[in-house]
Write a protein that holds these residues in place. Structure first.
Motif, PDB file in Angstrom:
ATOM      1  N   UNK A 310     -23.437   2.342  -7.046  1.00 57.22           N
ATOM      2  CA  UNK A 310     -23.926   2.447  -8.524  1.00 57.22           C
ATOM      3  C   UNK A 310     -22.192   2.533  -9.151  1.00 57.22           C
ATOM      4  N   UNK A 311     -21.382   3.295  -8.395  1.00 54.67           N
ATOM      5  CA  UNK A 311     -20.259   3.562  -9.421  1.00 54.67           C
ATOM      6  C   UNK A 311     -19.492   2.016  -8.995  1.00 54.67           C
ATOM      7  N   UNK A 312     -19.344   1.483  -8.008  1.00 52.81           N
ATOM      8  CA  UNK A 312     -18.762   0.239  -7.595  1.00 52.81           C
ATOM      9  C   UNK A 312     -19.176  -0.921  -8.681  1.00 52.81           C
ATOM     10  N   UNK A 313     -20.505  -0.755  -9.137  1.00 50.11           N
ATOM     11  CA  UNK A 313     -21.104  -1.938  -9.932  1.00 50.11           C
ATOM     12  C   UNK A 313     -20.669  -1.998 -11.195  1.00 50.11           C
ATOM     13  N   UNK A 314     -19.870  -0.765 -11.580  1.00 48.65           N
ATOM     14  CA  UNK A 314     -19.335  -1.082 -13.008  1.00 48.65           C
ATOM     15  C   UNK A 314     -20.225  -0.760 -14.287  1.00 48.65           C
ATOM     16  N   UNK A 315     -21.719  -0.679 -13.838  1.00 50.64           N
ATOM     17  CA  UNK A 315     -22.685  -0.611 -14.876  1.00 50.64           C
ATOM     18  C   UNK A 315     -23.072   0.941 -15.047  1.00 50.64           C
ATOM     19  N   UNK A 316     -23.149   1.396 -16.118  1.00 52.27           N
ATOM     20  CA  UNK A 316     -23.473   2.974 -16.410  1.00 52.27           C
ATOM     21  C   UNK A 316     -24.737   3.091 -15.742  1.00 52.27           C
ATOM     22  N   UNK A 317     -24.554   4.268 -15.097  1.00 55.38           N
ATOM     23  CA  UNK A 317     -25.918   4.889 -14.436  1.00 55.38           C
ATOM     24  C   UNK A 317     -27.073   5.217 -15.599  1.00 55.38           C
ATOM     25  N   UNK A 318     -26.702   5.418 -16.496  1.00 58.78           N
ATOM     26  CA  UNK A 318     -27.598   6.009 -17.691  1.00 58.78           C
ATOM     27  C   UNK A 318     -28.156   4.733 -18.260  1.00 58.78           C
ATOM     28  N   UNK A 319     -27.483   3.378 -18.260  1.00 58.81           N
ATOM     29  CA  UNK A 319     -27.972   2.473 -19.066  1.00 58.81           C
ATOM     30  C   UNK A 319     -29.214   2.163 -18.849  1.00 58.81           C
ATOM     31  N   UNK A 320     -30.008   1.788 -19.669  1.00 62.57           N
ATOM     32  CA  UNK A 320     -31.524   1.344 -19.494  1.00 62.57           C
ATOM     33  C   UNK A 320     -31.367  -0.099 -18.971  1.00 62.57           C
ATOM     34  N   UNK A 321     -32.472  -0.134 -17.888  1.00 62.92           N
ATOM     35  CA  UNK A 321     -32.375  -1.510 -17.118  1.00 62.92           C
ATOM     36  C   UNK A 321     -32.650  -2.706 -18.316  1.00 62.92           C
TER      37      UNK A 321
END
Length: 413
Positions: A310-321
């Motif tokens: 999740x961290x390496x993806x660069x996508x915010x964990x809280x972002x809606x899919x």
């Protein structure tokens, strides 16, 4: 009946003693530990990966140093013959994934006990707690050995050096055989730990400590140049990576890694192409489109790996899919197919299964294991510049070279 002295009570030494004794020789085996087979006892995590069930010609493909030298050895005492040898001594065997052959009992102690019983039956004299300090030479040939306390054992018609390397020094492998070889005029090639874990630079290795990954594919590269590729399993540790594919890789890339950093690429989903994986991720996203990103990928990874990915993806964990862009999804898929780490070095001899390098095989007769320098002097096992990847191949080298040395020295007199 002539005398044969075997130095070293490991796999190669015990096999050499049995082989020489079966050919009618009076054999004395000298072991500096208080028991035989100390390293054999811990091989295969204590289960003893005896050999590999591959076709004989395929054994050579697994040998990383001097495979051609082993032609006589592997064909004189094949992997099938090794299995038959132990079955006849009461050790039933089984074949597992990758052709690995183990005792049915999963106990390495059964292998050691079988060899001990056979040596006892053949009248091999075993001297434990007996450290050999040097070889004795007479008229251009080896004639005996001198022990640490000064006592001499001899005269002997043949001495077989089967002292192992310098890996796992706690088992007594302290490089004595290299010294014996050099005093006899032999050269010893560059030594390095092999079949050994590797260290990595990234912070997330520690986060992943204890996580085992199965059915993954790894590649190791030096810039754009691919050095190694293998499918199998691996394990993360507090310092880096280990496990079967990593240990085997160390025997191929170890020398380069001692000079420079290399890149480890892990394909977490090798059964799927990038486009197939993209479709799979898309299905997950569509089924969870109103959830947060961090809650939509649970089925894709082991729990321990998820926060790192999740961290390496660069996508915010809280972002809606449903807010994730196609570009973000594509980068996420690539991360799963190419999870990278920087390899910075090898662990030491304390953790190495074997030693790479050893007595130069150019100076050894491949058909007999006899020294080309000194009559009556033979070498067997890990002390020689021979090594292979994991999977039972290194023990096959020990059995084959030990068998050949014992038989050849018996036939010479």
């Amino acid at each position: 009946m002539s005398k044969v002295i075997v130095i070293g009570g490991g796999a190669a030494g015990m096999m050499a003693a049995v082989s020489a004794a079966r050919a009618g020789q009076k054999v004395t085996l000298l072991e500096k530990n208080d028991k035989l087979g100390k390293k054999l006892f811990i091989t295969g995590k204590g289960r003893c990966n005896l050999t590999n069930a591959a076709e004989v010609e395929d054994l050579f493909l697994a040998v990383t140093s001097n495979p051609k030298f082993l032609y006589s050895g592997f064909y004189s005492f094949t992997n099938d013959q090794v299995v038959q040898f132990f079955e006849e001594l009461g050790v039933k065997t089984k074949v597992e994934r990758g052709g690995r052959v183990f005792p049915e009992s999963d106990h390495s102690s059964d292998v050691i006990r079988a060899l001990e019983r056979e040596m006892n039956r053949l009248g091999v004299r075993v001297e434990l707690n007996t450290e050999v300090k040097e070889l004795i030479f007479s008229e251009g040939r080896v004639s005996g050995v001198r022990l640490a306390g000064g006592k001499e054992i001899g005269p002997a018609e043949a001495v077989i050096v089967a002292t192992g390397g310098i890996s796992y020094p706690s088992t007594g492998s302290t490089g004595d055989g290299y010294r014996f070889a050099q005093t006899a005029g032999h050269s010893v090639t560059e030594l390095s730990p092999s079949l050994v874990p590797m260290e990595v630079k990234e912070w997330y290795a520690k986060e992943l400590m204890g996580l085992s990954l199965r059915n993954i594919e790894i590649r190791i590269t030096d810039g754009k140049k691919k050095l190694y590729e293998e499918f199998g399993e691996m394990l993360f540790t507090h310092y880096g990576v280990t496990g079967p594919v990593i240990l085997s890789a160390s025997s191929i890339v170890g020398r380069q890694l001692r000079k420079k950093e290399l890149t480890l690429h892990i394909d977490l989903k090798p059964a799927l192409t990038e486009s197939q994986l993209d479709r799979r991720v898309l299905r997950e996203f569509e089924a969870n489109q109103n959830r947060k990103f961090k809650n939509a990928v649970d089925t894709l990874f082991p729990a321990k790996l998820k926060p790192v990915i999740l961290e390496l993806s660069g996508i915010s964990e809280e972002k809606k899919v449903h807010e994730i862009t196609k570009e973000e999804r594509t980068a996420f898929v690539r991360l799963i197919k190419d999870f990278t780490m920087t390899l910075t070095g090898l662990r030491g001899y304390q953790e190495a299964i074997i030693t790479k390098g050893g007595v130069s095989v150019k100076e050894i007769d491949p058909g007999t294991m006899e020294s080309k320098m000194v009559k009556g002097l033979y070498f067997a096992g890990e002390v020689l510049d021979l090594d292979a990847v994991t999977g039972g191949y290194n023990l096959q080298i020990a059995w084959s070279t030990g068998y050949l040395a014992g038989r050849a020295c018996a036939e010479a007199f």
